[in-house]
Scaffold this motif. Structure first.
Motif, PDB file in Angstrom:
ATOM      1  N   ASP A 194       1.352  -1.044  -0.197  1.00 42.97           N
ATOM      2  CA  ASP A 194       0.195   0.210  -0.472  1.00 42.97           C
ATOM      3  C   ASP A 194       1.075   1.256  -0.147  1.00 42.97           C
ATOM      4  O   ASP A 194       1.715   1.430   0.506  1.00 42.97           O
ATOM      5  CB  ASP A 194      -0.919  -0.185   1.449  1.00 42.97           C
ATOM      6  N   PRO A 195       0.914   2.254  -0.868  1.00 39.77           N
ATOM      7  CA  PRO A 195       1.537   3.445  -1.034  1.00 39.77           C
ATOM      8  C   PRO A 195       1.179   4.460   0.281  1.00 39.77           C
ATOM      9  O   PRO A 195       2.116   4.786   1.180  1.00 39.77           O
ATOM     10  CB  PRO A 195       0.361   4.712  -2.132  1.00 39.77           C
ATOM     11  N   GLU A 196       0.565   3.937   1.211  1.00 41.76           N
ATOM     12  CA  GLU A 196       0.630   4.698   1.943  1.00 41.76           C
ATOM     13  C   GLU A 196       0.614   4.474   3.006  1.00 41.76           C
ATOM     14  O   GLU A 196       1.375   5.041   4.421  1.00 41.76           O
ATOM     15  CB  GLU A 196      -1.245   4.816   2.964  1.00 41.76           C
ATOM     16  N   PHE A 197       1.860   3.235   2.970  1.00 46.41           N
ATOM     17  CA  PHE A 197       2.342   2.861   3.933  1.00 46.41           C
ATOM     18  C   PHE A 197       4.115   3.599   4.659  1.00 46.41           C
ATOM     19  O   PHE A 197       4.791   4.332   4.368  1.00 46.41           O
ATOM     20  CB  PHE A 197       3.577   0.588   3.681  1.00 46.41           C
ATOM     21  N   LEU A 198       3.863   4.360   2.863  1.00 45.78           N
ATOM     22  CA  LEU A 198       5.460   5.178   2.626  1.00 45.78           C
ATOM     23  C   LEU A 198       4.688   6.872   2.831  1.00 45.78           C
ATOM     24  O   LEU A 198       6.158   7.636   3.129  1.00 45.78           O
ATOM     25  CB  LEU A 198       5.369   4.503   1.078  1.00 45.78           C
ATOM     26  N   PHE A 199       4.212   6.891   1.820  1.00 49.76           N
ATOM     27  CA  PHE A 199       4.168   8.698   2.177  1.00 49.76           C
ATOM     28  C   PHE A 199       1.850   8.474   2.469  1.00 49.76           C
ATOM     29  O   PHE A 199       1.231   7.629   2.047  1.00 49.76           O
ATOM     30  CB  PHE A 199       4.564   8.937   0.905  1.00 49.76           C
ATOM     31  N   ASP A 200       1.600   9.976   2.059  1.00 48.41           N
ATOM     32  CA  ASP A 200       0.047  10.124   2.197  1.00 48.41           C
ATOM     33  C   ASP A 200      -0.627  10.568   1.004  1.00 48.41           C
ATOM     34  O   ASP A 200       0.207  11.674   0.230  1.00 48.41           O
ATOM     35  CB  ASP A 200       0.157  11.220   3.499  1.00 48.41           C
ATOM     36  N   CYS A 201      -1.080   9.938   0.493  1.00 45.64           N
ATOM     37  CA  CYS A 201      -2.105  10.132  -1.259  1.00 45.64           C
ATOM     38  C   CYS A 201      -3.010  11.448  -1.211  1.00 45.64           C
ATOM     39  O   CYS A 201      -3.453  11.461  -0.439  1.00 45.64           O
ATOM     40  CB  CYS A 201      -3.018   8.982  -1.253  1.00 45.64           C
ATOM     41  N   ARG A 202      -1.968  12.065  -1.778  1.00 47.09           N
ATOM     42  CA  ARG A 202      -2.749  13.369  -1.676  1.00 47.09           C
ATOM     43  C   ARG A 202      -4.701  12.617  -2.574  1.00 47.09           C
ATOM     44  O   ARG A 202      -4.861  12.045  -3.118  1.00 47.09           O
ATOM     45  CB  ARG A 202      -2.484  13.988  -3.191  1.00 47.09           C
TER      46      ARG A 202
END
Length: 360
Positions: A194-202
């Motif tokens: 999940d990308p949200e493990f690394l950064f906050d999705c816009r």
């Protein structure tokens, strides 16, 4: 003790490392296609004259790619040269939300992290080290490259990739977990995390500041064809556990740091805002944790906003009810600040005048 001044919004820079063939480019391409509305700038560093990895991602990024060939990034450039590439990607007109450095399979992660921490560019901030390992080849990789144990000990998040190809995936996962130092260990197939493990999705709407509480709860993809903004099934972290925590009472910084220092290995991600009440009446503290990596960012309270602590925790195998009780126990109604109470928190606030070394 004086509190730090609010810092301008900075772009996190994540180092993506791992030995040759571990699946870094596959993972990066997955992030690019699952980033929601976020824009990712990438520095691709191949070993050799033909930049295959750069070719693999360039189509998705266009002008947001910086490629460095003929050697490892940590050997090819010094900190001042790296700043030039970071400056290009941090140009406000590009609107980039996160920068990922995909390191060569032969790069030295410690040197990459050192260079980022030494960067003097005010528009970026180190965002953690992600190490990718090939589960099917892990034993052979350790035999050829014993330094992988040191790399894993440095990582903030470890992605154990290609588990579908490993005959004894559970053993490999257990072995990797025994080699890390409080890092989160995430199992993966085809680099899918999940990308949200690394950064906050816009979010799809315009936002003010780094992250609103609505953003924290917006798990759907309303811009996808037929997408339901309240449907979590399409999100990778639907397979994981999550906790949303809201507290109208300020948190005691000492108690919170005790909680954070003892967070379980399955807790991959913490994000949100913290109210420390009388310990800093001017600022709320945005918190960003990936695995063992932890950073606080003080910023002024928005005018008219209710002063709340608002956190989201994402993990696997975590006891959400127990974690919620531990966070509730961090609350404080004390009307006055402990003179030294914020020292633990301030260790994780980047000093713009210092070297930015992360104590985690």
């Amino acid at each position: 003790m004086s509190q730090p001044s609010p810092q301008p919004q900075q772009i996190p820079v994540v180092v993506l490392a791992g030995f040759l063939g571990s699946g870094k480019t596959t993972l990066l391409n997955h992030l690019l296609h699952r980033s929601g509305g976020s824009r990712i700038g990438v520095i691709v560093n191949d070993f050799g004259a033909i930049e295959i990895d750069a070719m693999a991602v360039a189509g998705a990024l266009g002008d947001s790619t910086v490629s460095l060939g003929n050697g490892c990034l940590c050997c090819a450039v010094d900190a001042s040269e790296l700043d030039q590439y970071l400056e290009r990607l941090a140009e406000p007109s590009l609107g980039i939300d996160v920068i990922v450095i995909e390191a060569s399979g032969l790069a030295e992660p410690q040197e990459l992290v050192r260079m980022l921490l030494a960067s003097e560019h005010p528009g970026v901030v180190y965002g953690g080290l992600v190490e990718v390992v090939d589960a099917a080849e892990f034993d052979a990789t350790r035999a050829r490259h014993p330094e992988i144990d040191r790399h894993l000990a440095l990582a903030d998040l470890v992605v154990v990739n290609k588990l579908d190809r490993a005959a004894d995936g559970d053993r490999v996962l257990g072995l990797v977990r025994s080699l890390v130092d409080r890092a989160a260990v995430v199992p993966a197939h085809y680099g899918r995390i999940d990308p949200e493990f690394l950064f906050d999705c816009r979010p799809s709407e315009e936002r003010i500041g780094q992250l609103s509480f609505d953003d924290l709860h917006q798990d759907g993809h309303p811009d996808a064809p037929g997408g339901d903004p309240h449907d979590h099934a399409g999100h990778l972290h639907a397979a994981y556990d999550s906790l949303s925590f809201v507290s109208p009472a300020p948190l005691d910084p000492r108690r919170l740091m005790t909680f954070l220092d003892s967070r379980p290995e399955g807790l991959y991600r913490i994000k949100g805002y913290i109210d420390f009440g009388p310990h800093d009446v001017r600022n709320r503290y945005a918190v960003h944790a990936v695995g063992r990596f932890l950073r606080f960012y003080p910023e002024p309270w928005p005018a008219g906003d209710e002063r709340l602590t608002q956190l989201v925790l994402i993990g696997s195998g975590i006891d959400a009810a127990a974690l919620e009780k531990e966070l509730e126990a961090c609350g404080s109604e004390a009307p006055h600040a402990d003179e030294h109470g914020m020292w633990g928190v301030l260790r994780y606030v980047r000093d713009p005048e210092g070297d930015g070394t992360d104590p985690a």
